[in-house]
Design an enzyme around this catalytic site. Structure first.
Site, PDB file in Angstrom:
ATOM      1  N   THR A 383       0.836  -1.185   0.000  1.00  0.00           N
ATOM      2  CA  THR A 383       0.000   0.000   0.000  1.00  0.00           C
ATOM      3  C   THR A 383       0.877   1.242   0.000  1.00  0.00           C
ATOM      4  O   THR A 383       2.098   1.166   0.024  1.00  0.00           O
ATOM      5  CB  THR A 383      -0.892   0.020   1.262  1.00  0.00           C
ATOM      6  OG1 THR A 383      -0.124  -0.459   2.369  1.00  0.00           O
ATOM      7  CG2 THR A 383      -2.106  -0.864   1.119  1.00  0.00           C
ATOM      8  N   THR A 401      -4.052   1.657  -2.302  1.00  0.00           N
ATOM      9  CA  THR A 401      -3.441   0.366  -2.618  1.00  0.00           C
ATOM     10  C   THR A 401      -3.851  -0.158  -3.992  1.00  0.00           C
ATOM     11  O   THR A 401      -4.924   0.192  -4.504  1.00  0.00           O
ATOM     12  CB  THR A 401      -3.846  -0.682  -1.562  1.00  0.00           C
ATOM     13  OG1 THR A 401      -3.213  -1.923  -1.846  1.00  0.00           O
ATOM     14  CG2 THR A 401      -5.348  -0.898  -1.540  1.00  0.00           C
ATOM     15  N   ASP A 425      -8.033 -10.217  -1.827  1.00  0.00           N
ATOM     16  CA  ASP A 425      -8.327  -9.928  -0.423  1.00  0.00           C
ATOM     17  C   ASP A 425      -9.629 -10.562   0.047  1.00  0.00           C
ATOM     18  O   ASP A 425     -10.004 -10.417   1.213  1.00  0.00           O
ATOM     19  CB  ASP A 425      -8.370  -8.411  -0.192  1.00  0.00           C
ATOM     20  CG  ASP A 425      -6.983  -7.832   0.029  1.00  0.00           C
ATOM     21  OD1 ASP A 425      -6.013  -8.608   0.013  1.00  0.00           O
ATOM     22  OD2 ASP A 425      -6.863  -6.607   0.219  1.00  0.00           O
ATOM     23  N   SER A 453      -9.860  -5.461   4.642  1.00  0.00           N
ATOM     24  CA  SER A 453      -8.593  -4.750   4.471  1.00  0.00           C
ATOM     25  C   SER A 453      -7.928  -4.502   5.817  1.00  0.00           C
ATOM     26  O   SER A 453      -8.591  -4.426   6.849  1.00  0.00           O
ATOM     27  CB  SER A 453      -8.841  -3.409   3.776  1.00  0.00           C
ATOM     28  OG  SER A 453      -7.668  -2.616   3.763  1.00  0.00           O
ATOM     29  N   GLY A 474       1.833  -1.491   4.104  1.00  0.00           N
ATOM     30  CA  GLY A 474       2.471  -2.741   4.500  1.00  0.00           C
ATOM     31  C   GLY A 474       1.521  -3.901   4.698  1.00  0.00           C
ATOM     32  O   GLY A 474       1.817  -4.822   5.462  1.00  0.00           O
ATOM     33  N   GLY A 475       0.358  -3.869   4.040  1.00  0.00           N
ATOM     34  CA  GLY A 475      -0.549  -5.006   4.065  1.00  0.00           C
ATOM     35  C   GLY A 475      -1.002  -5.402   5.447  1.00  0.00           C
ATOM     36  O   GLY A 475      -1.339  -4.563   6.287  1.00  0.00           O
TER      37      GLY A 475
END
EC number: 2.3.2.2
Length: 587
Positions: A383, A401, A425, A453, A474-475
């Site tokens: 992201t 993202t 996701d 998310s 950073g997910g």
């Protein structure tokens, strides 16, 4: 006596924190900085009027100029987000989505959900259990939402012309230097770049990846941005750009249609609000990472602070709290499709947090089943984040993202836009071994649904005044990373720069591993959890794995204690995380 004791504890923590941060080796090849801040670090600035902290120096400067011209924080957010989409295309862009948290100077707060949605032809079993199909390629592409959201919030709050805000990104798209971090992302995905005609033409025009510092020319994206500057989002969602985008996606095997683009709407929602640590924390509602982050802070606030979070025991407690948080998290989903009222209420409840805190054992850790999680995790990816405060103290925290590096690994050759792989996701029904939790039904695919998310844009208030703007890329690690920066500053008493520089640890319950930073960033800084802390964690049963990478945080703090004439206008300290090479800007 109690005051003297708390002061002593706080002083002790400052010493501990300094020693922890000092374990970072600051021999930066870029600026020769040292941890004692004896030399100036580019990653922190002090500004009186307005400040921007983003992943890229060029974008921060563009945002600063917008603010200097009298632009609203929203104006700057538009310009910075579009800039990041150009120079950091592996992480964000027009082909993706975002969450924006906006807090106006008059105290009104808004949450703008511009998360991607599943196409209308999507279905729960569309991948037939094949996770690879939802990870990359045309079928992984969801309906982009960033542009719709940016324009929606600009129409309400923007002060400067739309064309003025889009122009800098258009200019950059004609030719920009490959940053060190983008260079790393390109190297990590070299085979995918070379396999896609669009990406290859942009990043390996001669069959070999461009080097750091070389010029990348995305003329198609420049033309796309020019059209958007003149005609707004309608040309994207119901016009020439949209038709070209849909054609490219379908040619790659995707199911995106013009109807999907026309029906997309960015949603304005009420932000979550949580009173904890003597602060009011504003966050994004589901399907974001806001609720898990608030649950984490609620659990940790049950300890005696700051001593309860000091040393290796404090880190152990953070890890255990994270494991509980991730066990609860997978009960969340898009509230338009799933009833999450009860679980959301729990995640914001201090009473629920007390129950989980009592289950934390200071001497050992446990297997995932101990934490009560029913479902397997979704591992969302990369992201980009920006934090902005303007002269009037309007504030924006926005995380955007395209999901994995370069999203679906497809660049639309007609438009120059990197396409997201946000369908990855979602959870999908599939058979799993007996010892592995099943996928979460609350996050199963449905047409027009938004996937879960970890993005957690955050705004912090103290005594009803703006105190800080924070967030991270950073997910799945965003929840832990953002929380650690807030805890470092507001609990442990570190200054804003040290709060960002301190090495981080992460846990996502499954796999049952503690990941800790051990890497040298693009700025030349080395981040690593101290060896004695690692040994202490191992002695409690934690399995540790080193991590090359992690979250990238953008943090702005306002000094309201010494604010001008007590009107809540204080100096701004803006920090861009050196891990990605970002630099803040302000005036």
């Amino acid at each position: 006596m109690s005051h003297q004791l708390s002061s002593s504890v706080l002083l002790l923590w400052h010493v501990i924190a300094f020693l922890v941060v000092s374990n970072l080796v600051y021999a930066s090849s870029l600026n020769g900085t040292t941890i004692g801040h004896t030399k100036h670090r580019n990653e922190v600035i002090i500004a009186q009027n307005g400040a921007v902290a983003s992943d890229d120096r060029r974008c921060s400067r563009i945002g600063k100029e917008v603010l200097r011209e009298g632009g609203h924080a929203v104006d700057a957010a538009v310009a910075v987000a579009l800039c990041l989409g150009v120079v950091s295309p592996a992480s964000s862009g027009l082909g993706g989505g975002a969450f924006m948290l906006l807090r106006l100077a008059d105290g009104v707060a808004k949450a703008i959900d511009m998360r991607e949605t599943a196409p209308s032809f999507a279905s729960e079993d569309m991948y037939a259990g094949d996770a690879d199909l939802k990870a990359k390629g045309g079928l992984s592409v969801a309906v982009p939402g960033e542009l719709a959201g940016l324009h929606k919030v600009w129409k309400k709050h923007g002060k400067l012309p739309w064309k003025r805000l889009v122009k800098p990104a258009e200019i950059l798209a004609r030719g920009y230097k490959i940053s060190p971090y983008l260079g790393r992302q390109m190297e990590a995905t070299e085979s995918d770049i070379l396999a896609d005609g669009g990406l290859r033409s942009l990043f390996a025009p001669n069959g070999k990846l461009l080097n750091i510092g070389e010029i990348c020319h995305n003329k198609k994206l420049a033309y796309t941005l020019r059209l958007i500057s003149e005609f707004g989002p309608k040309i994207f969602y119901n016009g020439l750009i949209g038709h070209s985008l849909v054609r490219d996606v379908q040619k790659a095997g995707g199911i995106l249609t013009m109807k999907d683009l026309r029906r997309y709407t960015a949603k304005q929602k009420k932000p979550l609000s949580n009173d904890v640590l003597g602060l009011k924390i504003l966050g994004m509602p589901p399907p974001s990472g806001g609720p898990p982050m608030m649950l984490l802070l609620n659990i940790l606030s049950q300890y005696d602070l700051p001593s309860g979070l000091s040393g290796s025991l404090g880190i152990h407690r953070e890890i255990e709290a994270l494991k509980h948080v991730f066990a609860v998290r997978m009960n969340l989903g898009d509230p338009d499709f799933v009833n999450i009222t009860a679980v959301l209420s729990d995640m914001l409840s201090h009473e629920f947090a007390k129950v989980l805190k009592k289950d934390i054992n200071d001497n050992k850790t446990f297997s995932p089943s101990h934490y009560g999680g029913k479902w397997n995790q979704i591992h969302d990816h990369g992201t980009s984040h920006l934090s902005i405060i303007d002269r009037e103290r309007n504030a924006v925290s926005m995380t955007s993202t395209v999901n994995a590096y370069f999203g679906s690994k497809i660049l639309s050759p007609s438009t120059g836009i990197v396409l997201n792989n946000q369908m990855d996701d979602f959870s999908i029904p599939r058979s799993v071994p007996k010892d592995v939790p099943p996928p979460a039904p609350a996050n199963f695919i449905a047409p027009r649904k938004r996937p879960l998310s970890s993005m957690s844009p955050t705004i912090v208030l103290k005594d009803r005044k703006l105190k800080a703007v924070a967030g991270a890329s950073g997910g799945i690690m965003i929840i832990g990373g953002t929380s650690q920066v807030l805890l470092n500053h507001f609990v442990r008493g570190l200054d804003p720069l040290s709060s960002v520089l301190a090495p981080r640890v992460y846990h996502q319950l499954i796999p049952n591993d503690v990941t800790y930073e051990n890497w040298t960033s693009v700025s030349g800084d080395h981040f690593e959890l101290p060896a004695d802390t690692r040994e202490a964690l191992k002695s409690k049963g934690h399995v540790l794995k080193s991590l090359v990478g992690g979250t990238i945080c953008q943090f702005i703090v306002q000094d309201i204690e010494h604010s001008e004439k007590n009107k809540g206008i204080g100096k701004l300290v803006a920090v861009s995380d050196p891990r990605k090479g970002g630099v803040p800007a302000g005036y």
